[in-house]
Design an enzyme around this catalytic site. Structure first.
Site, PDB file in Angstrom:
ATOM      1  N   SER A 139     -55.854  49.064  -9.609  1.00 47.10           N
ATOM      2  CA  SER A 139     -55.401  47.603  -9.853  1.00 47.10           C
ATOM      3  C   SER A 139     -55.890  46.859  -8.634  1.00 47.10           C
ATOM      4  CB  SER A 139     -54.088  47.095 -10.062  1.00 47.10           C
ATOM      5  OG  SER A 139     -53.819  45.849 -10.050  1.00 47.10           O
ATOM      6  N   TYR A 186     -44.817  48.793  -8.353  1.00 50.46           N
ATOM      7  CA  TYR A 186     -46.179  49.045  -9.074  1.00 50.46           C
ATOM      8  C   TYR A 186     -47.557  48.952  -8.108  1.00 50.46           C
ATOM      9  CZ  TYR A 186     -50.175  47.380 -11.890  1.00 50.46           C
ATOM     10  OH  TYR A 186     -51.254  47.420 -12.861  1.00 50.46           O
TER      11      TYR A 186
HETATM   12  N1  NAD Z   1     -54.026  43.761 -17.677  1.00 50.60           N
HETATM   13  C1  NAD Z   1     -54.288  43.355 -16.267  1.00 50.60           C
HETATM   14  O1  NAD Z   1     -54.398  42.278 -16.096  1.00 50.60           O
HETATM   15  C2  NAD Z   1     -54.389  44.741 -15.386  1.00 50.60           C
HETATM   16  C3  NAD Z   1     -54.766  44.384 -14.188  1.00 50.60           C
HETATM   17  C4  NAD Z   1     -55.090  45.537 -13.152  1.00 50.60           C
HETATM   18  C5  NAD Z   1     -54.815  46.782 -13.636  1.00 50.60           C
HETATM   19  N2  NAD Z   1     -54.400  46.789 -14.763  1.00 50.60           N
HETATM   20  C6  NAD Z   1     -54.168  48.356 -15.320  1.00 50.60           C
HETATM   21  O2  NAD Z   1     -54.986  48.553 -16.402  1.00 50.60           O
HETATM   22  C7  NAD Z   1     -54.363  49.662 -17.178  1.00 50.60           C
HETATM   23  C8  NAD Z   1     -54.206  49.404 -18.533  1.00 50.60           C
HETATM   24  O3  NAD Z   1     -53.430  48.137 -18.708  1.00 50.60           O
HETATM   25  P1  NAD Z   1     -53.372  47.117 -19.988  1.00 50.60           P
HETATM   26  O4  NAD Z   1     -53.297  45.637 -19.502  1.00 50.60           O
HETATM   27  O5  NAD Z   1     -54.063  47.587 -20.967  1.00 50.60           O
HETATM   28  O6  NAD Z   1     -51.577  47.525 -20.285  1.00 50.60           O
HETATM   29  P2  NAD Z   1     -51.152  47.950 -21.807  1.00 50.60           P
HETATM   30  O7  NAD Z   1     -49.652  47.702 -21.575  1.00 50.60           O
HETATM   31  O8  NAD Z   1     -51.715  46.935 -22.833  1.00 50.60           O
HETATM   32  O9  NAD Z   1     -51.345  49.266 -21.775  1.00 50.60           O
HETATM   33  C9  NAD Z   1     -50.756  50.195 -21.188  1.00 50.60           C
HETATM   34  C10 NAD Z   1     -50.420  51.252 -21.960  1.00 50.60           C
HETATM   35  O10 NAD Z   1     -49.689  52.378 -21.390  1.00 50.60           O
HETATM   36  C11 NAD Z   1     -48.697  52.905 -22.308  1.00 50.60           C
HETATM   37  N3  NAD Z   1     -47.712  53.659 -21.550  1.00 50.60           N
HETATM   38  C12 NAD Z   1     -46.764  53.008 -20.808  1.00 50.60           C
HETATM   39  N4  NAD Z   1     -45.744  53.903 -20.379  1.00 50.60           N
HETATM   40  C13 NAD Z   1     -46.367  55.021 -20.752  1.00 50.60           C
HETATM   41  C14 NAD Z   1     -45.865  56.278 -20.761  1.00 50.60           C
HETATM   42  N5  NAD Z   1     -44.836  56.562 -20.032  1.00 50.60           N
HETATM   43  N6  NAD Z   1     -46.365  57.314 -21.316  1.00 50.60           N
HETATM   44  C15 NAD Z   1     -47.568  57.259 -22.071  1.00 50.60           C
HETATM   45  N7  NAD Z   1     -48.109  56.011 -22.395  1.00 50.60           N
HETATM   46  C16 NAD Z   1     -47.450  54.758 -21.670  1.00 50.60           C
HETATM   47  C17 NAD Z   1     -48.162  51.641 -23.200  1.00 50.60           C
HETATM   48  O11 NAD Z   1     -47.607  51.871 -24.110  1.00 50.60           O
HETATM   49  C18 NAD Z   1     -49.549  50.916 -23.412  1.00 50.60           C
HETATM   50  O12 NAD Z   1     -50.025  51.095 -24.444  1.00 50.60           O
HETATM   51  C19 NAD Z   1     -52.994  49.881 -16.633  1.00 50.60           C
HETATM   52  O13 NAD Z   1     -53.280  50.832 -15.533  1.00 50.60           O
HETATM   53  C20 NAD Z   1     -52.720  48.505 -15.708  1.00 50.60           C
HETATM   54  O14 NAD Z   1     -51.896  48.982 -14.606  1.00 50.60           O
HETATM   55  C21 NAD Z   1     -54.203  46.018 -15.773  1.00 50.60           C
END
Ligand code: NAD
Length: 264
Positions: free
Chosen positions: A159, A173
């Site tokens: 991230s 985080y």
């Molecule tokens: N959305 C953003 O702005 C953003 C920014 C920077 C980084 N990220 C990173 O991108 C990635 C995806 O994020 P997103 O926005 O799609 O989030 P999201 O919450 O839509 O997706 C994350 C998924 O991980 C699953 N998950 C969580 N804990 C779990 C566990 N213990 N076991 C199995 N599955 C699990 C959730 O059920 C979910 O479907 C993450 O690593 C997040 O940190 C997102």
């Protein structure tokens, strides 16, 4: 030399025909966008998530487009579940060529990730278990068959939060995502001699339901104004980078931390 083709250079380096991709958190916003992108490039998809319904929804969408996909329910906080899931994916598909460590904590435990004074050992440990230990255990689990098959690609989603220091949130985080970046280089260094590449994508602000719920439209607008391109990312922007890094076009790219932010 601009535009000149090298003899024998492949022009289809982003095709993934015959490959199997395992995406953790595949039921989430970025995971789902990546699954669709990789499937359209020719890969077969294993969608792993702690939430059955969204994972099965993504699989239904993929199958609706005629692609081969299967959902796997797993809690990445538990090593035994990770190992059982990888075994189940191998039994179903026979190989894992691409591992996308995309899942991370969101929702309630993530909301509990506030300031140092509010931090608990449980929130810290759970954050690190899902965000760092699971990618390490998964890489370890897929490595032997990647070595046996002559290579593979691992993409970790870190991230852009590691570029900023918040005083109010992300106390667990952000360090977990920093640790994932260093783990990325270790996997790359140890996988390199076996033609196994590992890179990390650092998304900026991505327009997902989760981000919209956390920040709201007004704050998202303020955030997007801070980016050079004056817009936040879409899940598809992250999926495109994951696709590139997973593909042969990135055959000389490893150990890299690649920002997809819209310009900070
Ligand atoms: N959305 C953003 O702005 C953003 C920014 C920077 C980084 N990220 C990173 O991108 C990635 C995806 O994020 P997103 O926005 O799609 O989030 P999201 O919450 O839509 O997706 C994350 C998924 O991980 C699953 N998950 C969580 N804990 C779990 C566990 N213990 N076991 C199995 N599955 C699990 C959730 O059920 C979910 O479907 C993450 O690593 C997040 O940190 C997102």
């Amino acid at each position: 030399m601009s535009g000149q083709r090298l003899d024998g250079q492949r022009q289809d380096g982003q095709r993934l025909d015959g490959r199997v991709a395992l995406i953790t958190g595949g039921g989430g916003a970025i995971g789902a966008a990546t699954a669709i992108r990789l499937a359209r490039a020719g890969a077969r998809l294993a969608i792993a998530d702690i939430r059955r319904e969204p994972a099965e929804q993504v699989v239904a969408t993929l199958r609706g487009e005629g692609f081969d996909a299967e959902a796997f329910v797993v809690n990445l906080a538990h090593e035994a579940e990770i190992l059982a899931m990888v075994e189940a994916v191998m039994a179903r598909f026979g190989q894992i060529d691409i591992l996308h460590n995309n899942a991370a904590l969101g929702g309630k435990p993530f909301a509990a990730d506030k300031t140092l004074l509010e931090m608990t050992a449980e929130v810290w440990d759970l954050t690190f278990a899902v965000n760092v230990r699971a990618p390490m255990l998964l890489a370890k689990a897929v490595l032997p068959q990647m070595i046996a098959r002559g290579g593979g690609a691992i993409v970790n989603t870190s991230s852009g939060v590691t570029d900023i220091t918040s005083t109010e949130a992300f106390t667990a985080y952000a360090p977990s995502k920093g640790a994932l970046q260093i783990l990325t280089r270790y996997i790359a260094a140890q996988g390199g001699p076996h033609n196994i590449r590992c890179n990390a994508v650092l998304p900026g602000v991505v327009l997902t339901e989760g981000m919209q719920a956390m920040f709201g439209d007004d704050q998202l607008k303020v955030m997007s104004d801070r980016f050079m391109l004056k817009r936040v990312c879409l899940p598809e922007d992250i999926a495109a980078m994951v696709h590139f890094l997973a593909s042969d076009d990135a055959r000389q790219v490893t150990g890299e931390l690649i920002r997809v932010t819209g310009g900070r």
